[in-house]
Write an enzyme that holds these catalytic residues in place. Structure first.
Site, PDB file in Angstrom:
ATOM      1  CG  HIS A 174      -2.188  -0.789   1.220  1.00 32.54           C
ATOM      2  ND1 HIS A 174      -2.783  -1.215   0.076  1.00 32.54           N
ATOM      3  CD2 HIS A 174      -2.271  -1.758   1.969  1.00 32.54           C
ATOM      4  CE1 HIS A 174      -3.901  -2.106   0.563  1.00 32.54           C
ATOM      5  NE2 HIS A 174      -3.452  -2.909   1.683  1.00 32.54           N
ATOM      6  CG  ASP A 210      -2.607  -8.409   0.467  1.00 30.07           C
ATOM      7  OD1 ASP A 210      -2.006  -8.748   1.633  1.00 30.07           O
ATOM      8  OD2 ASP A 210      -3.680  -7.620   0.800  1.00 30.07           O
ATOM      9  CG  HIS A 212      -6.461  -5.163   1.791  1.00 26.89           C
ATOM     10  ND1 HIS A 212      -5.964  -6.251   2.521  1.00 26.89           N
ATOM     11  CD2 HIS A 212      -7.676  -4.733   2.213  1.00 26.89           C
ATOM     12  CE1 HIS A 212      -6.682  -6.094   3.647  1.00 26.89           C
ATOM     13  NE2 HIS A 212      -7.891  -5.330   3.408  1.00 26.89           N
ATOM     14  CG  ASP A 297      -5.020 -10.054   3.340  1.00 26.57           C
ATOM     15  OD1 ASP A 297      -4.416 -10.469   2.219  1.00 26.57           O
ATOM     16  OD2 ASP A 297      -4.697  -8.711   3.496  1.00 26.57           O
TER      17      ASP A 297
HETATM   18 ZN   LIG Z   1      -4.126  -7.176   2.674  1.00 26.16          ZN
END
Ligand SMILES: [Zn+2]
Length: 389
Positions: A174, A210, A212, A297
């Protein structure tokens, strides 16, 4: 093959030379990558004894002092994995902190200076709404995490290792060039990719699965045509970080690919994504090396997301991306840990990566997704159409 290619001493050593030293004289276009000078200039004297042990390697940066009360991104994520590391047929490499120049290959100097000052003078504290925290040691921890990816990248690029897994935290995908966010300080995988580009590679491909969107990695390579980036992630209103829709990057079709998935998308959807999108994406870019942002995740029982992968799904995905690396870049691939907030999922998922990388062992995990998966076929075909795959 030019006169400087040191093929003969390898034969004397009685080992198989790495593939980029053995391209046939009439190499086709796809094989040209394996002749790139950056991948063949090192002398056999430098590397002969290492080639004998070519294998899977890993780095381990647990950052035990980067911890904040009740925060899911915590050292305990790795507690069940750590005692299992020695059971995998892989060699531990020591991580060195990334240098200022290596960090500056991705991040603005102002951000780096601000993070260093905040950690030294104001930590512990929260630096963004995710929330992302810093402690007194977070700056050094983040340098070492990025360095763990660089170490793996160099080992694979130099032929010292077949493939690698950087098990590092804090995570990175991120973190944008000018902003730390989403539990991430520096963008470890982007820094690792820039490090191999700085040493002569011309085309590096990153796949991120991932849960996200890898917004930071996308931002780092938005206008860098040497890097292709694909992110497959959960996408819905209110889900962090809110970016990563199909049409977000219209100027870089086929090179920057977003695969937004609905909640509960699981093993079946990801297998379709790998076969229908990863494959043409890798084929069209023809990378010389691959990196994978792997976050555990996307497991169905992760405490902060709602996707549907099982450990078996993670194993399937790792095998598929490794097969693509074998086909397109002589197997050169580095996995990099991102998120994953249940220690059991992280341990089982990491084991799946090692099984796929080493070709040894079997997963004992019995954690198939109990929820019904949505049919993602139409979404996947929309993405193919948008990119012209
Ligand atoms: Zn994540």
């Amino acid at each position: 093959m030019d006169a400087s290619t040191p093929a003969l001493p390898l034969l004397v050593l009685g080992v198989h030379p790495p593939p980029w030293l053995t391209c046939p004289p009439h190499a086709n276009e796809a094989a040209v990558s394996c002749l790139h000078p950056a991948l063949r200039h090192r002398s056999v004297q430098d590397r002969g004894d290492i080639i004998l042990h070519m294998r899977t390697v890993y780095t381990f940066v647990p950052s035990r002092n980067h911890v904040y009360p009740d925060h899911p991104e915590r050292p305990a994520r790795l507690d069940l994995l750590e005692p299992r590391l020695e059971s995998f047929d892989a060699g531990l490499l020591e991580s060195k902190p990334a240098t200022q120049d290596e960090i500056a290959s991705v991040h603005n100097p102002e951000l780096v200076a601000a993070l260093e000052r905040v950690c030294r003078e104001e930590a512990p504290g929260i630096i963004d709404y995710a929330p992302t925290y810093v402690t007194k040691t977070s700056f050094e921890d983040a340098l070492l995490a990025a360095g763990g990816v660089i170490t793996c990248g160099r080992a694979v690029m130099d032929g010292e290792a077949k493939n690698a897994f950087a098990i590092v935290r804090p995570p990175g995908h991120h973190a944008e060039p000018g902003r730390a966010m989403g539990f991430c300080i520096f963008n470890n995988i982007a820094i690792g990719a820039r490090a191999v580009l700085a040493h002569g590679l011309e085309r590096v491909l990153i796949i991120d699965y991932d849960a996200h969107h890898g917004n930071g990695t996308q931002a780092a390579f938005l206008n860098d045509e040497r890097v292709a980036f694909l992110s497959a992630h959960q996408y819905q209103r209110g889900f962090y970080p809110g970016t990563g829709w199909i049409e977000d990057v219209p100027h870089a079709k086929k090179r920057i690919v977003n695969v937004p998935l609905p909640a509960r998308a699981g093993d079946q959807a990801y297998e379709q994504v790998a076969d229908r999108i990863f494959l043409p994406f890798v084929e069209s870019f023809r990378p010389q090396m691959m990196f994978v942002s792997v976050g555990f995740d996307a497991h169905w029982n992760d405490p902060i997301t709602m996707l549907g992968l099982s450990t078996g799904g993670y194993l399937m995905l790792a095998k598929k991306v490794i097969a693509l690396a074998e086909e397109h870049c002589d197997g050169r691939i580095v996995f990099v840990l991102e998120g994953g907030y249940d220690p059991t999922n992280v341990a089982n998922g990491a084991e799946a990566i090692f099984i796929a990388e080493t070709g040894k062992g079997a997963s004992e995990a019995k954690d198939s997704n109990p929820y019904k998966e949505p049919d993602c076929t139409a979404r996947i075909e929309d993405i193919r159409k948008w990119h012209g795959f």
